[in-house]
Structures are given as C-alpha cells and as structure tokens.
Design a protein around this motif. Sequence first.
Motif, PDB file in Angstrom:
ATOM      1  N   GLY A   1      35.635  30.279  44.267  1.00  0.00           N
ATOM      2  CA  GLY A   1      35.839  31.727  44.303  1.00  0.00           C
ATOM      3  C   GLY A   1      34.680  32.486  44.909  1.00  0.00           C
TER       4      GLY A   1
ATOM      5  N   GLU B   1      51.227  38.654  59.889  1.00  0.00           N
ATOM      6  CA  GLU B   1      51.352  37.314  59.333  1.00  0.00           C
ATOM      7  C   GLU B   1      52.080  37.338  58.000  1.00  0.00           C
TER       8      GLU B   1
ATOM      9  N   PHE C   1      35.246  36.605  43.732  1.00  0.00           N
ATOM     10  CA  PHE C   1      36.694  36.793  43.723  1.00  0.00           C
ATOM     11  C   PHE C   1      37.213  36.813  42.300  1.00  0.00           C
TER      12      PHE C   1
ATOM     13  N   LEU D   1      42.805  40.083  42.155  1.00  0.00           N
ATOM     14  CA  LEU D   1      42.717  39.801  43.598  1.00  0.00           C
ATOM     15  C   LEU D   1      41.651  40.660  44.275  1.00  0.00           C
TER      16      LEU D   1
ATOM     17  N   PRO E   1      36.671  31.813  57.862  1.00  0.00           N
ATOM     18  CA  PRO E   1      37.434  30.573  57.975  1.00  0.00           C
ATOM     19  C   PRO E   1      38.883  30.747  57.521  1.00  0.00           C
ATOM     20  N   THR E   2      39.738  29.889  58.002  1.00  0.00           N
ATOM     21  CA  THR E   2      41.147  29.920  57.631  1.00  0.00           C
ATOM     22  C   THR E   2      41.298  29.827  56.113  1.00  0.00           C
ATOM     23  N   GLY E   3      42.116  30.692  55.578  1.00  0.00           N
ATOM     24  CA  GLY E   3      42.424  30.650  54.148  1.00  0.00           C
ATOM     25  C   GLY E   3      41.271  31.067  53.253  1.00  0.00           C
ATOM     26  N   SER E   4      40.234  31.679  53.819  1.00  0.00           N
ATOM     27  CA  SER E   4      39.066  32.015  52.998  1.00  0.00           C
ATOM     28  C   SER E   4      39.266  33.291  52.197  1.00  0.00           C
ATOM     29  N   GLY E   5      40.313  34.051  52.524  1.00  0.00           N
ATOM     30  CA  GLY E   5      40.553  35.300  51.791  1.00  0.00           C
ATOM     31  C   GLY E   5      40.355  36.526  52.664  1.00  0.00           C
ATOM     32  N   LYS E   6      40.476  36.367  53.967  1.00  0.00           N
ATOM     33  CA  LYS E   6      40.259  37.510  54.879  1.00  0.00           C
ATOM     34  C   LYS E   6      41.219  38.655  54.573  1.00  0.00           C
ATOM     35  N   THR E   7      42.517  38.312  54.504  1.00  0.00           N
ATOM     36  CA  THR E   7      43.511  39.357  54.263  1.00  0.00           C
ATOM     37  C   THR E   7      43.260  40.028  52.923  1.00  0.00           C
ATOM     38  N   THR E   8      42.932  39.202  51.920  1.00  0.00           N
ATOM     39  CA  THR E   8      42.729  39.741  50.575  1.00  0.00           C
ATOM     40  C   THR E   8      41.540  40.701  50.565  1.00  0.00           C
TER      41      THR E   8
ATOM     42  N   PHE F   1      37.523  41.611  45.256  1.00  0.00           N
ATOM     43  CA  PHE F   1      36.212  41.053  45.564  1.00  0.00           C
ATOM     44  C   PHE F   1      35.100  41.986  45.101  1.00  0.00           C
TER      45      PHE F   1
END
Length: 683
Positions: free
Chosen positions: A598, A444, A620, A625, A415-422, A627
């Motif tokens: 988190g 992005e 998280f 930062l 989902p958007t903003g769920s932490g994919k990039t992180t 996982f």
Amino acid sequence: MWVLLRSGYPLRILLPLRGAWMGRRGLPRSLAPGPPRRRYRKEALPALEAPVLPVTTTEIRQYLRARGIPFQDGHSCLRAPSPFVGASKLKHQTGAASFSLFIDKTTGRFLCMTTLAEGSWEDFQASVEGQGGGAREGVLLSEAPEAEDSEEVRRIWDRAIPLWELPESEEAQLARMMFGLTKVTDDTLKRFSVRYLRPARRLVFPWFSPGGLGLRGLKLLGAETQGDGVQYMETTIPRPGAYHNLFGLPLISRRDVEVVLTSRELDSLALNQSTGLPTLALPRGTACLPPALLPYLEQFRRVVLWLGNDLRSWEAAKLFARKLNPKRCSLVRPGDKQPSPLEALNQGLNLSRILRTALPAWHKSIVSFRQLREEVLGELSNVEQAAGVRWSRFPDLNRLLKGHRKGELTVFTGPTGSGKTTFISEYALDLCTQGVNTLWGSFEISNVRLARVMLTQFAVGRLEEQLDKYDEWADRFEDLPLYFMTFHGQQSIRTVIDTMQHAVYVYDICHVVIDNLQFMMGHEQLSTDRIAAQDYIVGAFRKFATDSSCHVTLVIHPRKEDDDKELQTASIFGSAKASQEADNVLILQDRKLVTGPGKRYLQVSKNRFDGDVGVFPLEFNKSSLTFSIPPKSKARLKKIKDDNGLVAKKPSSGKKGAMPQISETCSNQARNPNQPDLSKPSR
Ligand SMILES: Nc1ncnc2c1ncn2[C@@H]1O[C@H](COP(=O)(O)OP(=O)(O)OP(=O)(O)O)[C@@H](O)[C@H]1O
C-alpha cells in the motif's frame, strides 16, 4: 440522476437532486420539504453512441441562408425571426423585436425570447424542417420549474417580508449590519424586490420570469461572522445548475446599451444605488457564466465586469469577457482602492470613478509592458492567489507545486496498476470540492466505476457498508461542478479536443483530466509512428491548455523498464516532448524508497512555476480508496532522502533523464485552516 445533454457532444452531467437541500443547508426544518426525496426523470433522449461533429458559426449561417431565414449578427448570438411565434403575433412585432430568436454562435443552441422555447441546434433544424412539435410549445428541453419547486418558492416568498417592514428595528439593524447593507437604502431594496426571511435570517432575492410571467425561483443568502470577516452561504431554488437568474433583469429597459455585471446581488444593489447604471448579478458568481444567459446580454454595446476583489474574480472576468466578446467588455481590476462594489460603497469610495478605470478586455496581438504592468503588479501583490488553488487533502503538493493554476499542463505517470487512476481521482476531487469546474475523460474505466471510486473518496469510507447514507453523500456529490465525457476506448484527438472546448464554453471548465493518453494513439504499429502520434497529441493538449486557460492533467503510461528500477521523467513513454511541454511532471513511485503493502510516494520531478521538486509519501487506505494522509498521522511522515530538510531548486527537471531531486521533510506542517475535516462532508 444522469441526464444526457442533447448538445451533440458526448458529455454527461451529474445533476444535483433536490429535496434535501433545505435542512442540510441550514434553513429551519419547519421550512424544509420533509425527508430527502429522490425523483427520477426519464432521460430526455437516448444516449448518443457516436459523437456528432460540432456546429460552426459558418454552418449556422449557411443553413439559415439556404432556408431563406434572415438573420442579424450579434456579439455572441445570431438573431432571427422566431419560428416558434405564431404568425398573428409576429405581425405585431416590428424592428429588432421581430428577430426574437437568439442562436448561440458557438453551440447553435437557441432561445426564443417571446415564447421562451429553447433547445439545441438539431432541435432548431428539426423545427424548421417541420418535425419539432415540442419546441413550438416552448417546453422543449427547457427546465420548466417543477411543481414542487414552484410551491416551495411561493411558500418562502410569501413568508419573507421587506426588510424595512421588520417590526423590531433592532432586528432590522442587525440584519443590515450582517449583510453590509447599512448604506443601502430602502428604496434600492424596494426597487430590486429584496425580502428577508426572519426565521432563517436570510435575505431573499427573487428570480422573475422575463416578460413578467411570475416568480421562477429564489436565492437565499445567509451571513455568519468569521474572524474579522463575514462568510456568506447561498441556497437556490431551483438547484444551482438550473438557477439562471440574472438578478436585476426586470429593471433593464430595452433601450439600455450599457450594463455592469457583478458576481453578487449585494454588489448590484450598491452599484445601482450609487451610479444609477443598469446592473445585473450573475447567478453563480465567478463560478460560471452559463451560455443560456448570453441572449439577455446581447442588447448591450458595452459590458463592464466588476466581479470582486481577488485574483480569482479577475481571472473569471477575463474568461467571461471571451464569451461575451472582449471587444465590448471592460474589466474593473481588483485592488486596495477598488474593492467589491458593496465594500466600495461602505468605504465611501466613488463607484463611478472606479468604473471609469475599467480596462478594455480586448488586447491586440502585440502588447507593451505598459499594458501588462498592472497585471504583473496584481500577481506580485497577491502571491498566494497567483499560485493557484491549494489542495486541502495534500499539503505536501501545496508545498511543492504551490497550487493548481489555470493554463498549465501536468503529465502524470506511474507503473501499471500502481494506483494512478485512484490517486488522480482524489487529486482532482479535492480541487473540485473547492469549486474548480472539472471535466473527466476516463477512457479505460467506465464512468460508473470512476464515480464510485470518487464517491468513496468523497465520503472517505466504504459506502457499501452504509447504504442508508448513500443518498446523503450522493446528493452532496451531485452538487459538485463535475462532468464526465462519455468516451470509452480509442478516440480521435480531434473529437476529444472539440468536446473539451465545448465544455469550457458551456460549463467554464478549469481542469480537464485525461486518463489516459494511450487511448488517443490509434492503432499505429510502428514505434516511430506511435512516438510521432504521441508528440502530436501532447502538443494538442498543450495548445488547448494555453488557449483555453484551462489546466490539463494527462496520464501517460511509462515505457517498459526493469521492474525494480525507479521511474524518472525519461521513463514517460515516447520522446522527450511530453516532459518538455509539461509545466509539471508527477510520478507515482511504488518501489524501493518506500516499502510495504500500500505504500507509494509521489515525486514532483518538474515544476515550471517556481522549480521546487521533491517527493513525499502516500499511504493508501483501502477502505476509503484515498491516498491523503489524515492530519493526525502526519507525524508519521518520513523524511525520505533529504538530510538537511531543504527544498531543491530544479537543476535539470524536465530534461530527459532528470533524476529525482532532493526531497524534503514535511512533518510539522501547520494544518491549512481551510482544510476540511475529512471525517465530515466537505460542503
Ligand atoms: N497503493 C495501493 N495499494 C494497494 N492497492 C492499490 C493502491 N493504489 C490503488 N490500488 C488498487 O489497485 C487497483 C488499480 O488501481 P488503479 O486503476 O488506480 O491503477 P492504475 O495505475 O491507474 O492502473 P493502469 O496502469 O491499469 O492504468 C485498484 O483496485 C485500486 O483500488
């Protein structure tokens, strides 16, 4: 220090800094050059905003013809008379020697063997057209050794002594045993000018400039017993990225037409001694074959690659053969009776006979099982290695995916903003710290922000509160084989793929992360156009992964769904193409099954390698930062869905609408002995 490569490609590289390496890597402080120093060099050239189209061999040929420059076609380079050699000197050069300029057919980069001038294709054109003053002096963008390095090199070289001159024979014997050199003669060591640095207990391999222009650098090799085996530690001056020593080059004669390439200096010693053949060792082993070395290998009609005794060496040999032109390459396959050359010597095997078993690297388009049977056997007898590189921070990913393999496509959504990039940043960093050469395409968020996240994850803690440690961590981080594309915002897929291909050739990239696919979709308004565009892009990445034997991890946004619904494979935006083409589908879930701030879980919903799918929780940690779950808190891992603790085989994974499969417990998993202590730097 960020230095832009003037290659015409939007790639930035992180160059390691020097200064702190000695103490850090185990050499005595007395030899270390003092406290860590930071030296900034002005960027060689301003950043290129718009990517320049890559040059093709045809264009290079056309340009040379149009300018009336004669050239000869080589294996990986074109040869031409060098515009950097003065007319008077040129008169004395005859035959092949007068064609001393080597132009890389893939990148257009050039090297003049007489003056050692080097530069990009644009630099060459500028020189031909009378604007390239710098190149004429032979210093254009070439990594001239810095004065400080030269001093260090000289100081260490002068303190090192030939092994056979060690006053105490016990010490000499011990050193020979440690490095497995008991059967390597003094004569061989003498021929290759190998020395020994007593205070540091390191072997010292010199890097001599071609043409007898003096000492350009050094490699120091340490050895430590670990269990039954020996672990080697390498240090180079200059830093690894600039250490381009083909060890053994001064012993090669112009008339040699065959060579054996090894991944270690010790192997070259063993091979040369027992076969008498010309041998060269690659400066960074199986990690990469920098194109800068290709001109030195042009003279050989036959190249045998004998890189080591594991599957990784075999994979590297196949990749390097592509660069060298497979038609002239043969590969020694790893196996019980074919260990590394030094081991073969020590076991009393016949090295010449092993060389005769080398297989041609070039395959016809159609092969029979006969040609594949050895390769299949190699995979079956090395199941662990065939499964790929294992994550050190994510044991649960290892359990499900088994490892990270070349040539695969992984689609990642959440989902958007769920932490994919992180998450994907830590997942890629983990592999990178284990030597997986990685290229990031972050469209992005800026590279500075991404690097900051990665550095925090690397240090496993907030660096803003310990700025005094920044340099130490940044130095280590710079040593990672990590590269970033400088794209930001919308890009055409063609440009991105061209850049990736260039990076594979130049840096031997094995993993590309694209965050995210939506940035290549252009501005199509109609949803049908968008879906067709996405299918085309996914197809292009799939083809790239297979053709380049490189893993691609592709982040794709999900389609809009109800907020309280879990995502599934079918939730990936677009048609089913992405999940069909992907070898692995990973979903970052942030709802329902695990609650609380988190908390997330990662679902492997497709796994083409062996079908194991499942989920595991991610916790998280806001300060680091990360996982990854620290080993201590493993007991807290929850059994999520599965009642019997078994792994489900994929019944419908990858198909549109596949539901999450049965998950598994992972509480008592033994810690991977290779897993780094996350409280410490990993290198
Ligand atoms: N599990 C989590 N709990 C709380 N905050 C998180 C978690 N994971 C990431 N974050 C934070 O949320 C922010 C957004 O994370 P990130 O950019 O990784 O999300 P994303 O899914 O890639 O976003 P987008 O959908 O915009 O691409 C970051 O500041 C990150 O530190």
